[in-house]
Structures are given as C-alpha cells and as structure tokens.
Scaffold this active site. Structure first.
Site, PDB file in Angstrom:
ATOM      1  N   ASP A   1       0.730  -1.161   0.018  1.00  0.00           N
ATOM      2  CA  ASP A   1       0.156   0.052  -0.130  1.00  0.00           C
ATOM      3  C   ASP A   1       0.937   1.338   0.025  1.00  0.00           C
ATOM      4  O   ASP A   1       0.204   2.356   0.018  1.00  0.00           O
ATOM      5  CB  ASP A   1      -0.838  -0.197   1.214  1.00  0.00           C
ATOM      6  CG  ASP A   1      -0.475  -0.059   2.554  1.00  0.00           C
ATOM      7  OD1 ASP A   1       0.815  -0.099   2.533  1.00  0.00           O
ATOM      8  OD2 ASP A   1      -1.039  -0.036   3.592  1.00  0.00           O
ATOM      9  N   THR A   2       2.087   1.125   0.009  1.00  0.00           N
ATOM     10  CA  THR A   2       2.728   2.098  -0.167  1.00  0.00           C
ATOM     11  C   THR A   2       2.995   2.780  -1.587  1.00  0.00           C
ATOM     12  O   THR A   2       3.478   4.114  -1.795  1.00  0.00           O
ATOM     13  CB  THR A   2       4.548   1.788  -0.195  1.00  0.00           C
ATOM     14  OG1 THR A   2       4.726   0.487  -0.697  1.00  0.00           O
ATOM     15  CG2 THR A   2       4.937   1.669   1.412  1.00  0.00           C
TER      16      THR A   2
ATOM     17  N   ASP B   1      -0.953  -6.590  -0.060  1.00  0.00           N
ATOM     18  CA  ASP B   1      -1.196  -5.384   1.233  1.00  0.00           C
ATOM     19  C   ASP B   1      -2.941  -5.282   1.372  1.00  0.00           C
ATOM     20  O   ASP B   1      -3.475  -5.094   0.442  1.00  0.00           O
ATOM     21  CB  ASP B   1      -0.643  -4.384   1.311  1.00  0.00           C
ATOM     22  CG  ASP B   1       0.584  -4.113   2.096  1.00  0.00           C
ATOM     23  OD1 ASP B   1       0.438  -4.875   2.932  1.00  0.00           O
ATOM     24  OD2 ASP B   1       1.288  -3.206   1.961  1.00  0.00           O
TER      25      ASP B   1
ATOM     26  N   LYS C   1      -0.826  -9.444   3.298  1.00  0.00           N
ATOM     27  CA  LYS C   1      -0.314  -9.013   4.602  1.00  0.00           C
ATOM     28  C   LYS C   1      -1.028  -7.924   5.079  1.00  0.00           C
ATOM     29  O   LYS C   1      -1.734  -7.218   4.670  1.00  0.00           O
ATOM     30  CB  LYS C   1       1.131  -8.366   4.234  1.00  0.00           C
ATOM     31  CG  LYS C   1       1.681  -7.818   5.224  1.00  0.00           C
ATOM     32  CD  LYS C   1       3.053  -7.162   5.020  1.00  0.00           C
ATOM     33  CE  LYS C   1       3.051  -5.887   4.002  1.00  0.00           C
ATOM     34  NZ  LYS C   1       2.677  -4.721   5.062  1.00  0.00           N
TER      35      LYS C   1
ATOM     36  N   GLU D   1      -1.532  -5.515   9.047  1.00  0.00           N
ATOM     37  CA  GLU D   1      -0.764  -4.996  10.070  1.00  0.00           C
ATOM     38  C   GLU D   1      -1.553  -5.193  11.747  1.00  0.00           C
ATOM     39  O   GLU D   1      -2.719  -5.055  11.550  1.00  0.00           O
ATOM     40  CB  GLU D   1      -0.692  -3.514  10.123  1.00  0.00           C
ATOM     41  CG  GLU D   1       0.128  -2.959   8.759  1.00  0.00           C
ATOM     42  CD  GLU D   1       0.398  -1.348   8.437  1.00  0.00           C
ATOM     43  OE1 GLU D   1       0.753  -1.125   7.484  1.00  0.00           O
ATOM     44  OE2 GLU D   1      -0.296  -0.732   9.243  1.00  0.00           O
TER      45      GLU D   1
ATOM     46  N   GLU E   1       9.070  -3.721  11.041  1.00  0.00           N
ATOM     47  CA  GLU E   1       9.356  -2.516  10.702  1.00  0.00           C
ATOM     48  C   GLU E   1       9.724  -1.761  11.790  1.00  0.00           C
ATOM     49  O   GLU E   1       9.118  -1.370  12.754  1.00  0.00           O
ATOM     50  CB  GLU E   1       8.366  -1.961  10.098  1.00  0.00           C
ATOM     51  CG  GLU E   1       8.603  -0.326   9.494  1.00  0.00           C
ATOM     52  CD  GLU E   1       7.687  -0.155   8.260  1.00  0.00           C
ATOM     53  OE1 GLU E   1       8.084   1.190   7.566  1.00  0.00           O
ATOM     54  OE2 GLU E   1       6.703  -1.149   7.891  1.00  0.00           O
TER      55      GLU E   1
END
Length: 291
Positions: free
Chosen positions: A44-45, A83, A113, A115, A182
């Site tokens: 999602d960057t 993501d 993925k 978070e 991270e």
C-alpha cells in the site's frame, strides 16, 4: 512455477536469506522477476510512490486489487504478497476475510499481509483457517502512523519491547507464515527472529532478520520526497531519467530529433502525386521530409 509459502519456510530452515521487494506495475514486476527477487510485495506504499499521497491511508481495496492484477499478470515465479489497505480488515473478521478473499480471487495475490499484533491475532487465525496465507506486520505499522505521531522506531524501551515480543508470538500462534518487523531496534529484531519458528522480514530492523524488504522506488533513487534511513540507494535511476528527459526536450527543440534513422521512407512518385492532389500544382519534392 510460482514460489509458495512452503518454499519460504524451507528457506528459513536452510538459513537462506529471504529477499522481498515492492512491485506496483508491469515494469517493476518484470524487472524484479528478471533479477530473481523471490517475493514481491504489492504494497500500500503505492499511495505515496505511485499516487502521490503523504501516507498509505487513502489507498483502497480497489486500488490494491488493480495493482495486484498487474503484478500477477506479468510474473510466473515470485510469491506475490498483497497488502490489505487501511480499514479493510479492522471492522470485523467477516470484513477481513471478504477482503482477503478479494485480493486472492480478483487480484491474483498468493497471500495477504496485514498490520497488527495481539489485537489482530484472532483475525489472522480466521483468515488462515479459511485457506488464505497471511504475512503479519508488527513494529511500526504505517497505517497507524497518525497514532504513532510519525514514522518512529518501535520497541526501544522495556515495556514496548515486551509488547513486540508478545505481538510476534501471537501472530505466529495465529498461523501467520511470516512476519515483517518494521523500524525495530536491531538487537530486538534479532531476538524475535531467534525466538520464532516463522521467518522474519525486516525493514529498518537490522541484519538479524531472516530476510529484508525494501521499496522499489527507494533503492533505485526514484522517490526523493523522503529517503528513509533504512534504505540504500543501489542506483540513482531517477537522476539518469531526469537527464534523459532533459536531453529529449533539448533535441526536439533544436530539431535534432527525430533523425532519418527514426523516420520511415515513402516512394517519391507517390508523395509527388499526393502533393499535386493536395496543393493542386506540381511541387518540387522535399526528399529530406520524405516519410
């Protein structure tokens, strides 16, 4: 044949370092595959490096599916990690499962993925039970950047370090096949790596992780808005592109491009006939302008 999560586990067991790189489009995906990058993260960057936002928050499920489709379409070998974007898995478990399924079915991702640590463990377990492989992500979680007050290293004091250890244990117990660490102090990331059976993939977490992930644009010098400490510029492609574009502009303005080598020819008699038809009179052929 595409890499699988079983292959990833074997790589940890054999102490082979994992390499993951972001890819968002056909060009980056093809180049990464040609370089034998085994894991591609459709991250999602893309909100920052592709869409021009200040964070990943504006990225939607439809955006992620679109970019996953591209990367899946043009590759055959790498494991593709998709993501789950901001608030696509946090409302309830049913929402998380539905969106994880979309990334697999519509996007072509090999796994997803998400978070979060202990608080996301039940969701991870449900998604895994449904047959969808999950890569966890703890430490600095970019989707929570506003809560953290910026991109800050996590786990420096005893309390937060213990929380990260608890998070790591929780996501492994929930069935995650790997975990991204991270912005975690190197020695803490090494401790977590030694503690877990699943692979750790670091970004700003030091050399002690089982693998590393970086952003395509960061390591190639394509993104200058923010250069994180955890990256290395392995090339300055952005500078080279800028120079090439400036040369292109100059050559067009000076009449130096296109040249004869860039142009296509046409029979003189045909162009002469066409000139008579267009202008009504015979004109001298301009052979230099022949198409």
């Amino acid at each position: 044949m595409r890499l699988t999560i079983r292959d990833i586990r074997k790589m940890k067991d054999s102490h082979e370092r994992l390499v993951m790189l972001t890819a968002y489009d056909a060009t980056s995906a093809r180049l990464a595959q040609a370089a034998d990058i085994p894991i591609l993260l459709v991250g999602d960057t893309l909100g920052m490096v592709v869409q021009g936002h200040e964070s990943t928050i504006p990225v939607t499920m439809d955006h992620m599916i679109y970019h996953c489709q591209i990367v899946a379409r043009v590759t055959e070998k790498p494991l593709i990690v998709g993501d789950l974007p901001f608030m696509s898995y946090s409302i309830n478990t049913e929402q998380a499962m539905a969106n994880a399924a979309r990334l697999m079915q519509e996007g072509g991702a090999s796994c997803v993925k998400l978070e979060g640590g202990t608080e996301m463990a039940p969701t991870i377990a449900r998604i895994v039970d449904a047959g969808i492989p999950v890569m966890a992500h703890i430490g600095l979680t970019p989707q929570s950047v506003n809560q953290f007050g910026g991109f800050r290293v996590q786990g420096r004091d005893l309390e937060t370090a213990r929380k990260l250890i608890e998070d790591a244990r929780a996501v492994q117990a929930a069935g995650a096949f790997a975990v991204v660490l991270e912005l975690v102090p190197e020695r803490l990331a090494h401790l977590i790596t030694d503690m877990l059976d699943i692979p750790t993939i670091g970004i700003g977490a030091g050399i002690g992780c089982d693998g590393q992930v970086q952003v395509f644009h960061d390591i190639l010098g394509l993104f200058d808005e923010f250069v994180p400490r955890h990256t290395t510029r392995f090339a300055e492609i952005g500078t080279a592109i800028q120079a090439a574009l400036s040369q292109y502009r100059s050559d067009v303005q000076a009449g130096a491009f296109p040249t004869e080598a860039n142009s296509f020819k046409m029979d003189d008699t045909i162009i002469a006939t066409l000139r008579r038809e267009v202008f009504g009179v015979a004109q001298e052929l301009d052979t230099d302008a022949s198409d």
